[in-house]
Write an enzyme that holds these catalytic residues in place. Sequence first.
Site, PDB file in Angstrom:
ATOM      1  N   LYS A 137      14.545  -9.731   0.272  1.00  0.00           N
ATOM      2  CA  LYS A 137      13.347  -8.889   0.385  1.00  0.00           C
ATOM      3  C   LYS A 137      12.442  -9.152  -0.813  1.00  0.00           C
ATOM      4  O   LYS A 137      12.858  -9.011  -1.958  1.00  0.00           O
ATOM      5  CB  LYS A 137      13.731  -7.408   0.431  1.00  0.00           C
ATOM      6  CG  LYS A 137      12.521  -6.476   0.514  1.00  0.00           C
ATOM      7  CD  LYS A 137      12.935  -5.029   0.781  1.00  0.00           C
ATOM      8  CE  LYS A 137      13.212  -4.233  -0.459  1.00  0.00           C
ATOM      9  NZ  LYS A 137      12.009  -3.941  -1.269  1.00  0.00           N
ATOM     10  N   ASP A 155       8.022  -7.333   2.192  1.00  0.00           N
ATOM     11  CA  ASP A 155       7.904  -5.865   2.131  1.00  0.00           C
ATOM     12  C   ASP A 155       6.578  -5.488   1.474  1.00  0.00           C
ATOM     13  O   ASP A 155       6.545  -5.074   0.318  1.00  0.00           O
ATOM     14  CB  ASP A 155       9.108  -5.329   1.334  1.00  0.00           C
ATOM     15  CG  ASP A 155       9.107  -3.826   1.174  1.00  0.00           C
ATOM     16  OD1 ASP A 155       8.426  -3.133   1.951  1.00  0.00           O
ATOM     17  OD2 ASP A 155       9.814  -3.334   0.266  1.00  0.00           O
ATOM     18  N   LEU A 156       5.489  -5.663   2.234  1.00  0.00           N
ATOM     19  CA  LEU A 156       4.161  -5.377   1.666  1.00  0.00           C
ATOM     20  C   LEU A 156       3.555  -4.093   2.237  1.00  0.00           C
ATOM     21  O   LEU A 156       2.472  -3.687   1.817  1.00  0.00           O
ATOM     22  CB  LEU A 156       3.220  -6.571   1.882  1.00  0.00           C
ATOM     23  CG  LEU A 156       3.664  -7.867   1.187  1.00  0.00           C
ATOM     24  CD1 LEU A 156       2.635  -8.978   1.404  1.00  0.00           C
ATOM     25  CD2 LEU A 156       3.887  -7.665  -0.308  1.00  0.00           C
ATOM     26  N   LYS A 157       4.219  -3.485   3.192  1.00  0.00           N
ATOM     27  CA  LYS A 157       3.800  -2.166   3.720  1.00  0.00           C
ATOM     28  C   LYS A 157       2.302  -2.108   3.990  1.00  0.00           C
ATOM     29  O   LYS A 157       1.583  -1.289   3.418  1.00  0.00           O
ATOM     30  CB  LYS A 157       4.199  -1.041   2.752  1.00  0.00           C
ATOM     31  CG  LYS A 157       5.681  -0.984   2.421  1.00  0.00           C
ATOM     32  CD  LYS A 157       6.002   0.207   1.530  1.00  0.00           C
ATOM     33  CE  LYS A 157       7.459   0.304   1.173  1.00  0.00           C
ATOM     34  NZ  LYS A 157       7.919  -0.724   0.230  1.00  0.00           N
ATOM     35  N   PHE A 158       1.835  -2.954   4.899  1.00  0.00           N
ATOM     36  CA  PHE A 158       0.400  -2.988   5.202  1.00  0.00           C
ATOM     37  C   PHE A 158      -0.058  -1.649   5.780  1.00  0.00           C
ATOM     38  O   PHE A 158       0.644  -1.029   6.590  1.00  0.00           O
ATOM     39  CB  PHE A 158       0.087  -4.107   6.197  1.00  0.00           C
ATOM     40  CG  PHE A 158       0.362  -5.493   5.668  1.00  0.00           C
ATOM     41  CD1 PHE A 158      -0.110  -5.901   4.420  1.00  0.00           C
ATOM     42  CD2 PHE A 158       1.094  -6.399   6.425  1.00  0.00           C
ATOM     43  CE1 PHE A 158       0.141  -7.181   3.942  1.00  0.00           C
ATOM     44  CE2 PHE A 158       1.355  -7.680   5.951  1.00  0.00           C
ATOM     45  CZ  PHE A 158       0.870  -8.066   4.706  1.00  0.00           C
ATOM     46  N   ASP A 213      -4.010  -0.346   6.888  1.00  0.00           N
ATOM     47  CA  ASP A 213      -5.455  -0.569   6.848  1.00  0.00           C
ATOM     48  C   ASP A 213      -5.991  -0.353   8.258  1.00  0.00           C
ATOM     49  O   ASP A 213      -5.239   0.075   9.143  1.00  0.00           O
ATOM     50  CB  ASP A 213      -5.729  -2.004   6.348  1.00  0.00           C
ATOM     51  CG  ASP A 213      -7.023  -2.108   5.556  1.00  0.00           C
ATOM     52  OD1 ASP A 213      -8.063  -1.619   6.070  1.00  0.00           O
ATOM     53  OD2 ASP A 213      -7.010  -2.668   4.460  1.00  0.00           O
ATOM     54  N   PRO A 245      -6.989  -1.275  12.072  1.00  0.00           N
ATOM     55  CA  PRO A 245      -6.159  -2.121  12.949  1.00  0.00           C
ATOM     56  C   PRO A 245      -6.405  -3.615  12.796  1.00  0.00           C
ATOM     57  O   PRO A 245      -5.447  -4.391  12.655  1.00  0.00           O
ATOM     58  CB  PRO A 245      -6.537  -1.624  14.348  1.00  0.00           C
ATOM     59  CG  PRO A 245      -6.871  -0.173  14.140  1.00  0.00           C
ATOM     60  CD  PRO A 245      -7.569  -0.119  12.804  1.00  0.00           C
ATOM     61  N   ASN A 246      -7.670  -4.039  12.772  1.00  0.00           N
ATOM     62  CA  ASN A 246      -7.940  -5.480  12.713  1.00  0.00           C
ATOM     63  C   ASN A 246      -7.427  -6.100  11.415  1.00  0.00           C
ATOM     64  O   ASN A 246      -6.794  -7.167  11.431  1.00  0.00           O
ATOM     65  CB  ASN A 246      -9.450  -5.733  12.862  1.00  0.00           C
ATOM     66  CG  ASN A 246      -9.762  -7.209  12.821  1.00  0.00           C
ATOM     67  OD1 ASN A 246      -9.274  -7.983  13.644  1.00  0.00           O
ATOM     68  ND2 ASN A 246     -10.527  -7.624  11.822  1.00  0.00           N
ATOM     69  N   THR A 247      -7.663  -5.439  10.310  1.00  0.00           N
ATOM     70  CA  THR A 247      -7.242  -5.989   9.014  1.00  0.00           C
ATOM     71  C   THR A 247      -5.719  -6.069   8.926  1.00  0.00           C
ATOM     72  O   THR A 247      -5.157  -7.065   8.461  1.00  0.00           O
ATOM     73  CB  THR A 247      -7.806  -5.115   7.867  1.00  0.00           C
ATOM     74  OG1 THR A 247      -9.218  -5.025   8.030  1.00  0.00           O
ATOM     75  CG2 THR A 247      -7.475  -5.689   6.514  1.00  0.00           C
ATOM     76  N   THR A 274      10.173   7.931   0.604  1.00  0.00           N
ATOM     77  CA  THR A 274      11.213   8.866   0.133  1.00  0.00           C
ATOM     78  C   THR A 274      10.819   9.538  -1.181  1.00  0.00           C
ATOM     79  O   THR A 274      11.444  10.496  -1.597  1.00  0.00           O
ATOM     80  CB  THR A 274      12.568   8.151  -0.042  1.00  0.00           C
ATOM     81  OG1 THR A 274      12.337   6.920  -0.713  1.00  0.00           O
ATOM     82  CG2 THR A 274      13.232   7.901   1.276  1.00  0.00           C
ATOM     83  N   GLN A 314      18.769   6.155  -7.479  1.00  0.00           N
ATOM     84  CA  GLN A 314      18.846   6.596  -6.078  1.00  0.00           C
ATOM     85  C   GLN A 314      19.582   7.931  -6.032  1.00  0.00           C
ATOM     86  O   GLN A 314      20.618   8.103  -6.678  1.00  0.00           O
ATOM     87  CB  GLN A 314      19.609   5.568  -5.231  1.00  0.00           C
ATOM     88  CG  GLN A 314      18.956   4.200  -5.160  1.00  0.00           C
ATOM     89  CD  GLN A 314      17.797   4.135  -4.161  1.00  0.00           C
ATOM     90  OE1 GLN A 314      17.323   5.162  -3.676  1.00  0.00           O
ATOM     91  NE2 GLN A 314      17.338   2.930  -3.876  1.00  0.00           N
ATOM     92  N   GLY A 349      19.789  -3.758  -3.728  1.00  0.00           N
ATOM     93  CA  GLY A 349      19.208  -4.418  -4.895  1.00  0.00           C
ATOM     94  C   GLY A 349      20.189  -4.526  -6.036  1.00  0.00           C
ATOM     95  O   GLY A 349      21.046  -5.417  -6.073  1.00  0.00           O
ATOM     96  N   ARG A 350      20.079  -3.573  -6.973  1.00  0.00           N
ATOM     97  CA  ARG A 350      20.798  -3.681  -8.251  1.00  0.00           C
ATOM     98  C   ARG A 350      22.305  -3.894  -8.169  1.00  0.00           C
ATOM     99  O   ARG A 350      22.837  -4.629  -9.010  1.00  0.00           O
ATOM    100  CB  ARG A 350      20.429  -2.474  -9.121  1.00  0.00           C
ATOM    101  CG  ARG A 350      18.997  -2.599  -9.638  1.00  0.00           C
ATOM    102  CD  ARG A 350      18.432  -1.286 -10.095  1.00  0.00           C
ATOM    103  NE  ARG A 350      18.172  -0.399  -8.964  1.00  0.00           N
ATOM    104  CZ  ARG A 350      17.640   0.812  -9.065  1.00  0.00           C
ATOM    105  NH1 ARG A 350      17.336   1.296 -10.256  1.00  0.00           N
ATOM    106  NH2 ARG A 350      17.419   1.541  -7.992  1.00  0.00           N
TER     107      ARG A 350
HETATM  108  O1  C5P Z   1      18.337  -1.562  -6.498  1.00  0.00           O
HETATM  109  P1  C5P Z   1      18.336  -0.769  -5.216  1.00  0.00           P
HETATM  110  O2  C5P Z   1      19.504  -1.077  -4.314  1.00  0.00           O
HETATM  111  O3  C5P Z   1      18.163   0.718  -5.458  1.00  0.00           O
HETATM  112  O4  C5P Z   1      17.025  -1.302  -4.462  1.00  0.00           O
HETATM  113  C1  C5P Z   1      16.600  -0.742  -3.262  1.00  0.00           C
HETATM  114  C2  C5P Z   1      15.374  -1.425  -2.773  1.00  0.00           C
HETATM  115  O5  C5P Z   1      14.929  -0.712  -1.613  1.00  0.00           O
HETATM  116  C3  C5P Z   1      14.190  -1.428  -3.743  1.00  0.00           C
HETATM  117  O6  C5P Z   1      13.431  -2.615  -3.485  1.00  0.00           O
HETATM  118  C4  C5P Z   1      13.407  -0.209  -3.334  1.00  0.00           C
HETATM  119  O7  C5P Z   1      12.040  -0.306  -3.631  1.00  0.00           O
HETATM  120  C5  C5P Z   1      13.628  -0.203  -1.828  1.00  0.00           C
HETATM  121  N1  C5P Z   1      13.465   1.101  -1.191  1.00  0.00           N
HETATM  122  C6  C5P Z   1      14.197   2.222  -1.544  1.00  0.00           C
HETATM  123  N2  C5P Z   1      14.002   3.408  -0.906  1.00  0.00           N
HETATM  124  C7  C5P Z   1      13.097   3.494   0.070  1.00  0.00           C
HETATM  125  C8  C5P Z   1      12.362   2.384   0.458  1.00  0.00           C
HETATM  126  C9  C5P Z   1      12.575   1.181  -0.207  1.00  0.00           C
HETATM  127  O8  C5P Z   1      15.036   2.150  -2.433  1.00  0.00           O
HETATM  128  N3  C5P Z   1      12.943   4.636   0.702  1.00  0.00           N
END
Ligand code: C5P
Length: 233
Positions: free
Chosen positions: A33, A60-63, A65, A67-69, A119, A189, A209-210
Amino acid sequence: MHDPRIIVALDCPSAVPALELAARLEPALCHLKVGKELFTAEGPQLIEQFMQRGFEIFLDLKFHDIPNTTAQACKAAATLGVWMVNVHALGGRKMMEAASAAVAQAAHPPKLIAVTVLTSMAQEDLSELGLAATPAEMVLRLAQLARDSGLDGVVCSAQEAPLLRQHCGKEFCLVTPGIRPADAAADDQSRIMTPRAALENGASYLVIGRPITRAADPLQALQQISQQIGGMA
Ligand code: C5P
């Protein structure tokens, strides 16, 4: 083709650490991602480099805008060849339908998913926007709107997955962050779930992620999680 359940969140500031990390992962075991920070810094070239190494990319750019853009942005993502792309469901039905129609024209359409309610937003944040529903009600409403607008799925917490699975059907793609193996730190989290439990709850893909990217040996961490969920498709 084998479709791994794990999506590793490459939350890196620039190409060098991102490529180093990718070199320590395995495309057969995960998707990657790429979010706003890394994409804004490095652009499509880096996406190409990951794809050359065999990785499928969730852009993961979460557009969000008109509709056309939004449709044109999704089309550009599809042309790049990414595997998954997302928009904000709050952009509404017309925006999501336009995005869906745009990716459908691509030679290899990416999965198109929606973010429902961030969230980071609590009840008072919604109220301040003039939205009377609870966050849980909004999540369900927006997920159903996304499905009805032709999208493939949503990003949601693993806690929300059973309800969304029930209301949106078994084909709907549920992409869940907030995943932590039993022995991992929660970091920032607050509502976490183990990889196995999230899949049992109905998640389709796990964004992690981490626990992987900050592990001393990222590949070993990835392999361990893959083993923990082995056979769960
Ligand atoms: O490091 P970690 O496992 O917490 O990373 C989770 C990834 O998921 C991050 O890129 C975070 O921005 C993304 N994310 C999230 N909670 C959301 C939406 C996206 O943790 N509700």
